[in-house]
Design a protein around this motif. Structure first.
Motif, mmCIF file in Angstrom:
data_model
loop_
_atom_site.group_PDB
_atom_site.id
_atom_site.type_symbol
_atom_site.label_atom_id
_atom_site.label_comp_id
_atom_site.label_asym_id
_atom_site.label_seq_id
_atom_site.Cartn_x
_atom_site.Cartn_y
_atom_site.Cartn_z
ATOM 1 N N PHE A 128 -2.288 -15.233 -0.713
ATOM 2 C CA PHE A 128 -3.804 -15.414 -0.502
ATOM 3 C C PHE A 128 -4.322 -13.862 -1.093
ATOM 4 N N PRO A 129 -3.957 -13.823 -2.330
ATOM 5 C CA PRO A 129 -4.689 -12.707 -3.227
ATOM 6 C C PRO A 129 -6.006 -12.426 -2.783
ATOM 7 N N GLY A 130 -6.852 -13.572 -2.957
ATOM 8 C CA GLY A 130 -8.368 -13.232 -3.067
ATOM 9 C C GLY A 130 -8.826 -13.101 -1.619
ATOM 10 N N VAL A 131 -8.152 -13.681 -0.599
ATOM 11 C CA VAL A 131 -8.559 -13.285 0.943
ATOM 12 C C VAL A 131 -8.095 -11.858 1.011
ATOM 13 N N SER A 132 -6.703 -11.388 0.738
ATOM 14 C CA SER A 132 -6.280 -9.996 0.853
ATOM 15 C C SER A 132 -7.166 -9.025 0.271
ATOM 16 N N ALA A 133 -7.522 -9.323 -1.079
ATOM 17 C CA ALA A 133 -8.470 -8.381 -1.880
ATOM 18 C C ALA A 133 -9.588 -7.949 -1.180
ATOM 19 N N SER A 134 -10.336 -8.953 -0.555
ATOM 20 C CA SER A 134 -11.412 -8.566 0.219
ATOM 21 C C SER A 134 -11.182 -7.631 1.161
ATOM 22 N N PHE A 135 -10.158 -7.535 1.877
ATOM 23 C CA PHE A 135 -9.992 -6.588 2.818
ATOM 24 C C PHE A 135 -9.418 -5.195 2.378
ATOM 25 N N LYS A 136 -8.897 -4.956 1.206
ATOM 26 C CA LYS A 136 -8.412 -3.962 0.588
ATOM 27 C C LYS A 136 -9.555 -2.972 0.309
ATOM 28 N N SER A 137 -9.310 -1.797 0.464
ATOM 29 C CA SER A 137 -10.074 -0.482 -0.066
ATOM 30 C C SER A 137 -10.608 -0.449 -1.253
ATOM 31 N N LEU A 138 -9.350 -0.878 -2.158
ATOM 32 C CA LEU A 138 -9.434 -0.926 -3.905
ATOM 33 C C LEU A 138 -9.797 -2.025 -4.229
ATOM 34 N N TRP A 247 10.017 6.425 -11.332
ATOM 35 C CA TRP A 247 10.028 5.289 -10.486
ATOM 36 C C TRP A 247 8.658 4.979 -9.437
ATOM 37 N N TYR A 248 8.279 6.059 -8.904
ATOM 38 C CA TYR A 248 7.269 5.735 -7.861
ATOM 39 C C TYR A 248 5.931 5.691 -8.551
ATOM 40 N N HIS A 249 5.565 6.693 -9.125
ATOM 41 C CA HIS A 249 4.325 6.638 -9.942
ATOM 42 C C HIS A 249 4.114 5.608 -11.105
ATOM 43 N N LYS A 250 5.041 5.286 -11.579
ATOM 44 C CA LYS A 250 4.958 4.511 -12.684
ATOM 45 C C LYS A 250 4.731 2.815 -12.184
ATOM 46 N N ALA A 251 5.459 2.786 -11.061
ATOM 47 C CA ALA A 251 5.252 1.176 -10.377
ATOM 48 C C ALA A 251 4.370 1.081 -9.412
ATOM 49 N N VAL A 252 4.061 2.324 -8.768
ATOM 50 C CA VAL A 252 2.925 2.202 -7.643
ATOM 51 C C VAL A 252 1.621 2.936 -7.993
ATOM 52 N N LYS A 253 0.651 1.982 -8.551
ATOM 53 C CA LYS A 253 -0.572 2.488 -8.822
ATOM 54 C C LYS A 253 -1.379 2.714 -7.724
ATOM 55 N N ALA A 254 -1.109 1.918 -6.780
ATOM 56 C CA ALA A 254 -2.087 2.187 -5.503
ATOM 57 C C ALA A 254 -1.018 1.457 -4.327
ATOM 58 N N PRO A 255 -1.142 2.024 -3.134
ATOM 59 C CA PRO A 255 -0.573 1.848 -2.033
ATOM 60 C C PRO A 255 -0.301 0.310 -1.710
ATOM 61 N N PHE A 256 0.779 -0.231 -1.371
ATOM 62 C CA PHE A 256 0.866 -1.623 -0.767
ATOM 63 C C PHE A 256 2.192 -1.800 0.173
ATOM 64 N N PRO A 257 2.179 -2.762 0.844
ATOM 65 C CA PRO A 257 3.197 -2.706 1.979
ATOM 66 C C PRO A 257 4.600 -2.517 1.248
ATOM 67 N N LEU A 258 5.434 -1.943 1.805
ATOM 68 C CA LEU A 258 6.678 -1.451 1.466
ATOM 69 C C LEU A 258 6.951 -0.791 0.262
ATOM 70 N N THR A 302 3.627 1.876 7.604
ATOM 71 C CA THR A 302 3.382 0.447 7.589
ATOM 72 C C THR A 302 1.714 0.372 7.363
ATOM 73 N N PHE A 303 0.919 0.924 8.171
ATOM 74 C CA PHE A 303 -0.520 0.927 8.188
ATOM 75 C C PHE A 303 -0.858 1.622 7.120
ATOM 76 N N THR A 304 -0.689 2.990 6.792
ATOM 77 C CA THR A 304 -1.249 3.791 5.883
ATOM 78 C C THR A 304 -0.831 3.569 4.461
ATOM 79 N N HIS A 305 -0.128 2.429 4.051
ATOM 80 C CA HIS A 305 0.293 1.990 2.991
ATOM 81 C C HIS A 305 -0.161 0.535 2.650
ATOM 82 N N CYS A 306 -0.877 -0.226 3.768
ATOM 83 C CA CYS A 306 -1.140 -1.636 3.472
ATOM 84 C C CYS A 306 -2.495 -1.749 2.669
ATOM 85 N N GLY A 307 -3.137 -0.691 2.414
ATOM 86 C CA GLY A 307 -4.369 -0.862 1.476
ATOM 87 C C GLY A 307 -5.536 -1.499 1.967
#
Length: 413
Positions: A128-138, A247-258, A302-307
């Motif tokens: 559910f990307p549309g619903v999830s994006a509405s709760f994301k800070s970014l 590895w990290y900064h090339k793939a993770v442009k914004a925090p997300f779970p895992l 878990t919570f600080t990288h959920c976005g």
């Protein structure tokens, strides 16, 4: 070698024949070769499963609140819960090897408090990307899988696979360190795995020490090894920084779970695992203290990288999540610690720092208005006490209650 006197031919008779023999002579047939091989191969897995089941029962049955309130609030339910937990924990410790208890308990905590919640949030982001994006800070920028192309799906699966692998890899390294200490060097184990339960104040003190030391170690490693300047002179720092960026900064442009556990495996050990485990190893935490400490760290990851913009507690988790987002968006130009304390002291904070989080929480809770209101109530109580109970001359006295007689007199007037 079995002695001839110990050989019993009745053990090799068919069960239909041995059932007619006396109990003193009859015996069950020995296991077959295939059965022996099967038991040898599966015994480590069955033992690990038994330890995992007992550990999970102990973790889920741990009365954290009741355990901390025992010195001040003693009740039948609290004592009974503590007794049941003590029996469960004692059974786990006495029936399994300490190394197995530590490894399985660590793996169970990571699965219960990090892998499963993060996987559920990640599944929500994908389905559910549309619903999830509405709760994301970014907004949409925080979605891990924006496009469903084949290349993007494989890249996303690679990130998830490496993240879960690093979790298991860190627990394996923890087990190897304990094995080397106890089995090879003959030293005491890094953690104290005993049936004796730690005291509540000892648990709180060790957890606070571990969290502060983890923040310091994370800041030092992240700042000087993984982001050692634009052109670090040290070749090791240059290689570590290049791997972390690739590895990290090339793939993770914004925090997300895992995403917090995604990195090159060696970099993950240096950046995430060792800052978490070394304080517990240095102070020799009790196993239960380490379980609580690891659960707090796992929930924080878990919570600080959920976005998500709204978190269970904005005072702690909200500030950490915001600093992680800024760190990822800027490519690692600041916010190298976990709790923000070291960044505030060293001046490496980007955006809001720990003091801003405290001031925002104070403003949101309207502490000043609450203090003024409580002070006004205190002054009113003092004036009321100084009036000596004379309500006629006291402006803060309550109005006289209107009885039926007074109401009738006022109506007639």
């Amino acid at each position: 070698m079995v002695a001839l006197s110990d050989f019993n031919p009745s053990c090799y008779l068919p069960s239909t024949v041995s059932s007619y023999l006396p109990n003193a002579i009859a015996c069950p047939p020995p296991p077959s070769v295939a059965r022996s091989m099967f038991d040898t191969v599966t015994s480590p897995f069955t033992g690990a499963y038994s330890a995992l089941r007992h550990t999970t029962d102990a973790i889920l049955g741990l009365p954290f609140l009741s355990f901390l309130l025992i010195p001040t609030m003693t009740s039948y339910s609290t004592s009974l819960n503590l007794l049941f937990f003590y029996l469960t924990w004692s059974t786990l410790v006495l029936s399994h090897h300490p190394l197995r208890v530590e490894v399985v308990a660590s793996l169970a905590v990571k699965i219960l408090f990090y892998v499963l919640p993060s996987a559920a949030m990640l599944l929500l982001d994908v389905l559910f990307p549309g619903v999830s994006a509405s709760f994301k800070s970014l907004g949409d920028d925080a979605l891990p899988l924006k496009d469903t192309g084949r290349k993007d799906v494989f890249r996303f699966a690679k990130i998830v696979g490496w993240s879960v692998f690093n979790v298991v890899f860190g627990v394996m390294v923890q087990g190897v360190l304990e094995w080397v200490l106890t089995m090879q060097l003959g030293r005491p184990a890094a953690l104290r795995i005993t049936t004796t339960l730690p005291l509540p104040w000892g648990i709180v003190k060790d957890v606070l020490k571990g969290l502060v030391a983890r923040d310091v170690l994370t800041w030092v490693v992240h700042r000087y090894l993984l982001h050692g300047g634009a052109r670090p002179a040290n070749a090791l720092v240059r290689d570590l920084s290049a791997m972390h960026q690739a590895w990290y900064h090339k793939a993770v442009k914004a925090p997300f779970p895992l995403s917090p556990t995604y990195d090159q495996p060696f970099i993950y050990l240096v950046r995430v695992f060792l800052p978490m485990y070394l304080p517990a190893m240095f102070w020799r935490f009790h196993a239960l203290t380490f379980i609580l400490y690891l659960a707090i760290v796992s929930l924080e990851e878990t919570f600080t990288h959920c976005g998500y913009a709204r978190l269970p507690t904005h005072f702690v988790l909200g500030g950490i999540a915001g600093r992680n987002e800024v760190h990822c968006v800027t490519g690692g130009r600041g916010n190298f610690g976990t709790w923000g304390l070291c960044d505030w002291l060293a001046g490496t904070s980007i955006g809001t720092d720990a003091t801003d989080d405290i001031m925002d929480e104070v403003d949101e809770a309207d502490v000043q208005g609450t203090v003024v209101k409580q002070a006004g109530r205190g002054v009113a109580q003092v004036r009321k006490a100084a009036g000596g109970g004379k309500r006629s001359g006291n402006p803060d006295s309550k109005p006289r209650r209107r009885t039926r007689r007074t109401r009738s007199e006022s109506d007639s007037e």
